[in-house]
Design an enzyme around this catalytic site. Structure first.
Site, PDB file in Angstrom:
ATOM      1  N   LYS A  84      -1.624  -1.099  -3.969  1.00  0.00           N
ATOM      2  CA  LYS A  84      -2.704  -0.126  -3.837  1.00  0.00           C
ATOM      3  C   LYS A  84      -2.050   1.249  -3.936  1.00  0.00           C
ATOM      4  CE  LYS A  84      -6.202   1.780  -0.743  1.00  0.00           C
ATOM      5  NZ  LYS A  84      -6.952   1.710   0.523  1.00  0.00           N
ATOM      6  N   TYR A 141       0.861  -1.185   0.000  1.00  0.00           N
ATOM      7  CA  TYR A 141       0.000   0.000   0.000  1.00  0.00           C
ATOM      8  C   TYR A 141       0.893   1.230   0.000  1.00  0.00           C
ATOM      9  CZ  TYR A 141      -3.820   3.046   1.771  1.00  0.00           C
ATOM     10  OH  TYR A 141      -4.765   4.035   1.942  1.00  0.00           O
TER      11      TYR A 141
END
Length: 305
Positions: A169, A141
């Protein structure tokens, strides 16, 4: 397909019930949470992501955090994927959470770099190497706004060499990066991380959306994803543009409160947050109400197919 952790996976908000004996007088309402996870999958979302920032993982005790993860896994069953947030201050904490996720039957994990320390390049790689040892597919992420660590495309190319790292992400807000990540790390799935950049990210080749506002509009969000992925731009824009004002809240400091407000607005249960998140101030509520009204009116006005 499943190991790429793509499609629409919802970073789930966590409902609380009032309980004087619980921290801050609120305990996770696991029954309501299970029902919410089911509702999202039944409305076409590919899966759910418990214990992300939106799930207030940092405000939960260890026992609560694991109970939330187990609740999602049980609620979704074989009908969707569960990608558990395993964010930790150091790699030993994050890896321990990833090992628990594997034990509990998760399909994958979402992991930030070290959360309270501005790690350098070598430390970032060591962190994800440890987490990947748990054996589950890992979505790293990139949220440089909150972590102050930027997983740049060239760094991601290096991270992508680690076994079990399958996706990123992307929450930098820079849509130009998507093509660069795809060039430098062609096997890494790029997942849209900011709701108000979803269409742009999908048009540039992102293959998933790890999402906040689908807690409010799951069916319509899946429809947007299904229009954008094959490049049906005109229809996708018609659906997306009236929603963007609401979606922008996903990139604001008060995103958890805003998404919970949105859930309440459409008749779901959002409810309060635990500290450090306090209630929204009146001017935020007024703006949110306007943004939600615009979104709901566009969806009920025939924009949907």
């Amino acid at each position: 397909m499943s190991e790429k952790l793509d499609g629409v996976i919802v970073a789930t908000a966590l409902p609380y019930a009032e309980d004087a004996s619980a921290p801050a007088g609120l305990r996770p309402d696991l029954d309501k949470y299970a029902e919410h996870c089911r509702w999202l999958v039944d409305n076409g979302c590919r899966g759910v992501g418990p214990n992300g920032s939106l799930g207030e993982y940092s405000s939960l005790s260890d026992d609560e955090r694991r109970a939330v993860a187990k609740t999602a896994i049980e609620a979704v069953g074989d009908d969707g994927v569960v990608v558990i947030g395993v964010h930790g201050v150091g790699s030993h904490q994050a890896r321990a959470w990833a090992e628990k996720a594997a034990e509990d039957g998760a399909d994958g994990v979402l992991c930030l770099p070290p959360t309270m320390y501005r790690a350098n390049r070598g430390e970032v790689i060591a962190h994800f190497t440890e987490v990947a040892k748990a054996g589950l597919p890992v979505m790293v992420y990139n949220n440089p706004l909150d972590t102050k660590v930027d997983l740049t495309p060239d760094l991601l190319a290096e991270i992508a060499q680690i076994e079990n790292i399958v996706a990123v992400k992307e929450f930098s807000g820079d849509v130009r990066r998507i093509l660069e990540i795809r060039e430098l790390a062609p096997d890494l799935a790029v997942i849209a991380g900011a709701d108000d950049l979803t269409l742009e990210a999908l048009l540039m080749g992102a293959t998933g959306w790890f999402a906040g506002f689908p807690n409010v509009f799951p069916k319509e969000s899946v429809q947007l994803f299904e229009l954008a992925t094959p490049g049906k731009l005109e229809e996708a824009r018609a659906l997306y543009e009236p929603l963007v004002a609401a979606f922008r809240w996903d990139s604001r400091t008060e995103f958890v409160q805003a998404i919970k407000y949105g859930m309440d607005y459409v008749g779901r249960f959002g409810g309060p947050c635990r500290p450090p998140r306090g209630p929204l101030v009146p001017e935020h509520v007024a703006q949110l109400e306007q943004d939600m009204k615009k979104a709901v009116e566009s969806l009920s006005g025939g924009a949907r197919g």
